[in-house]
Motif scaffolding. Structure first.
Motif, mmCIF file in Angstrom:
data_model
loop_
_atom_site.group_PDB
_atom_site.id
_atom_site.type_symbol
_atom_site.label_atom_id
_atom_site.label_comp_id
_atom_site.label_asym_id
_atom_site.label_seq_id
_atom_site.Cartn_x
_atom_site.Cartn_y
_atom_site.Cartn_z
ATOM 1 N N GLN A 1 -2.524 5.097 2.343
ATOM 2 C CA GLN A 1 -3.222 3.889 1.950
ATOM 3 C C GLN A 1 -4.468 4.249 1.140
ATOM 4 N N ASP B 1 -6.801 1.363 -0.060
ATOM 5 C CA ASP B 1 -7.540 0.528 0.886
ATOM 6 C C ASP B 1 -8.743 1.312 1.388
ATOM 7 N N SER C 1 0.832 -1.215 0.000
ATOM 8 C CA SER C 1 0.000 0.000 0.000
ATOM 9 C C SER C 1 0.863 1.259 0.000
ATOM 10 N N GLY D 1 -4.983 -3.689 7.295
ATOM 11 C CA GLY D 1 -4.028 -3.740 6.208
ATOM 12 C C GLY D 1 -4.368 -4.800 5.180
HETATM 13 MG MG MG Z 1 -1.958 -2.872 2.331
#
Ligand code: MG
Ligand code: GDP
Length: 597
Positions: free
Chosen positions: A41, A44, A20, A53
């Motif tokens: 990130q 995400d 990420s 994560g």
């Molecule tokens: Mg990630």
């Protein structure tokens, strides 16, 4: 954009190796997102994904990049789900791109998920660019990790790019490598439309948003399209690309990746891997290898407070809107009241859904022990899929039972190898392979999924102090000596505690369960037998002795406040009791009993 100036790629990595962060840097360096809109990130999207994560839905971003040769390129990054539960989704999104960055944390080395994902990339014929991340850290060891990539994965790592996704070092080199080392896509703009449905998600304003990769032909707003697997037809009402926010474009041609909306009501109507074509001028053959994803792990979800059943139904229906691989049906249990039997792609998928119900909908849940799907072959030759051990047919009608097996790959530092082998052996594992690379061992085991769904991952982490990594794939079904174990409290069967076990392990499991329940069930005015049984045969037994019900009898003397407190505690505890014949069992007892250790 001409095909020669498009590059489509994904990033494969083990969790925490920096996928990420690297994606963020690529987006930032190319000014894809204005500095003030940059947040960590970026890809995400969901909070829960950010926190853990993990990525569950494939996300994509289109990056415009002016290379050092002065040419303008379009780079499409598909961020694939990184977890084994979503292996099928990963394999589809891999087929939507031509290459991958193989990110390995240079302070750690190759891990199990690196392997699982890289094999998917190799299977999709990807060109691979090894990226050695975290070179800003003192523990970074480029030579060792490059050698390990060559030894374990078997690809050339001499051109690996040293990167710090944190400081931005090596990002420019990475972008240049994408342009010069990854192949351009191929396709024919004049051929009939052939596009891959890569993923879809539900948007409250737009309905279902479908992520597509065009192979041949051109897609435009207003086009009438057909999904070749489901047969459904739709009119495209919006077409665009992700930058990463949705940006409308006129059309998408060969090699391009973008989205469409087409008044599709629910994600269930879209199948990952399906082929999209034009209704009027369809392509001849769909893309190969389509298979629907099926749930492999089931469990019951019940509200702690039975008044919340309707809220739970509402939450589950909403979540299912966006997740076609999650299935549910109503279930009632004497122990736990009304709830749902739910099917998931794996344990992580289960945890994510459960967490979202608890957090986003604020409902306290009781989760029953996860169970795998058994194939029960009857004496009359028919086969039943068993999703709930409580539904196991009477043994006299059963010929045999098959259970799902997995191929588990574990990477572990040498010093913990013995403990890992013992754990796998204890779980009915069959060793398939054992190799060494550096100071690490890679073991491959054939294991029953049923032995893994309980707490295998937790046990593995604890015996290896967190240093082992684990990944698995389901390999098929095999017959074994599997039986349903029932638990009887005061001679009443408690369905929520029924489980499928291997015959050889039944006594041990039964004994453990009875001992645990003896501690968890409060004493009553009478003696209570607690038994584990297979068919009619008792295999383990404990007896909870009788006691006077007055809990204050424990206090000698006249400490009034203490007496009061105890009475209050008893009252509060009462609320969460379930009645079994004459016996009251606290809800907490079920939860604790189902946790195996
Ligand atoms: Mg990630
Ligand atoms: P992912 O799970 O592969 O997506 O990994 P993340 O991008 O979330 O990174 C995991 C952790 O490593 C985070 O705490 C990042 O800040 C950190 N990280 C990522 N890249 C680097 C790097 O190049 N150097 C350092 N020191 N930390 C990094």
């Amino acid at each position: 954009t001409p095909l020669s100036h498009i590059r489509n790629f994904s990033i494969v990595a083990h969790i925490d190796h920096g996928k990420s962060t690297l994606a963020d840097r690529l987006i930032q360096m190319t000014d894809t997102v204005a500095e003030r809109d940059m947040k960590e990130q970026l890809l995400d999207a969901m909070d829960i994904e950010r926190e853990r994560g993990i990525t569950i839905k494939a996300n994509t971003v289109r990056i415009d990049y002016t290379a050092e040769n002065g040419e303008q390129y379009v780079l499409n990054l598909i961020d694939t789900p990184g977890h084994v539960d979503f292996a099928y989704e990963v394999s589809r999104s891999m087929r939507a791109v031509e290459g991958s960055l193989l990110v390995v944390d240079s302070t750690q080395g190759v891990e199990a998920q690196t392997l699982a994902n890289v094999y998917q990339a190799i299977e999709a014929d990807h060109e691979l660019i090894p990226v050695l991340n975290k070179i800003d850290l003192p523990a970074s060891d480029l030579d060792r990790v490059a050698e390990q990539i060559e030894d374990v994965i078997g690809i050339d790592a001499s051109g690996a790019i040293p990167v710090s996704a944190k400081t931005g070092q090596g990002i420019r080199e990475t972008l240049e490598a994408i342009v010069h080392h990854l192949p351009a896509p191929t396709g024919d703009a004049s051929a009939p439309l052939k596009a891959m449905l890569v993923d879809s998600k539900y948007d409250p304003y737009l309905g279902v948003v479908v992520l597509v990769r065009i192979m041949d032909g051109v897609m435009k707003k207003g086009d009438k399209i057909r999904m070749m697997q489901t047969g459904a037809t739709y009119g495209i009402d919006r077409i665009g690309v992700f930058r990463p926010e949705m940006t409308v474009v006129d059309e998408l041609g060969p090699g391009e990746i973008g989205f469409i909306t087409a008044s599709i009501k629910q994600v269930r109507d879209t199948r990952v891997g399906d082929t999209i074509t034009h209704e009027k001028r369809p392509c001849e053959t769909p893309l190969p290898g389509f298979k629907p994803s099926v749930p492999v792990v089931f469990c019951g979800l019940f509200p702690v407070d039975s008044a919340e059943f309707e809220s739970l139904r509402d939450a589950i229906e909403k979540l299912a809107l966006n997740d076609a691989s999650f299935s549910f049906e109503m279930e009632s249990s004497a122990a736990l009241g009304f709830g749902f039997r739910c099917g998931f792609l794996g344990l992580l998928h289960l945890e994510v859904i459960r967490d979202r119900i608890e957090r986003e909908y604020d409902i306290d849940l009781i989760t029953t022990a996860p169970s795998v799907v058994y194939h029960v072959y009857m004496k009359d030759g028919s086969m039943q899929e068993l999703h709930n051990p409580a539904d196991m047919p009477d043994l006299t009608y059963v010929d045999h039972v098959e259970e799902p097996r997995i191929k588990a790959t574990i990477l572990v530092p040498d010093e913990y190898l013995g403990d890992v082998l013992k754990l796998c052996q204890d779980r009915r594992g069959i060793q398939m392979d054992l190799t060494y690379a550096g100071a690490r061992a890679m073991v491959v085991y054939d294991l029953p999924l049923n032995e893994v769904v309980f707490d295998f991952y937790d046990r593995l982490k604890s015996v290896t102090k967190g240093y082992a990594s684990f990944d698995y794939e389901i390999t098929g079904y095999r017959q074994d000596n599997l039986v349903k174990m029932q638990v009887l409290v005061n001679d009443e069967p408690v369905d929520a505690l029924s489980m499928m076990v291997h015959r050889d392990r039944a006594e041990m499991r039964g004994r453990a369960m009875c001992e645990k329940l003896k501690e968890l069930i409060p004493r009553h005015m009478f003696k209570i037998p607690i038994q584990a049984a297979i068919g009619g045969k008792v295999i383990a037994r404990e007896t909870l002795s009788a006691m006077r019900k007055d809990v204050t009898a424990k206090c000698y003397g006249g400490d009034v406040t203490r007496k009061k407190k105890l009475l209050e505690k008893q009252k509060a505890g009462k609320k969460k009791m379930r009645q079994f014949g004459k016996v009251e069992i606290p809800q907490q007892a079920f939860i604790s009993a189902l946790k195996m250790d």
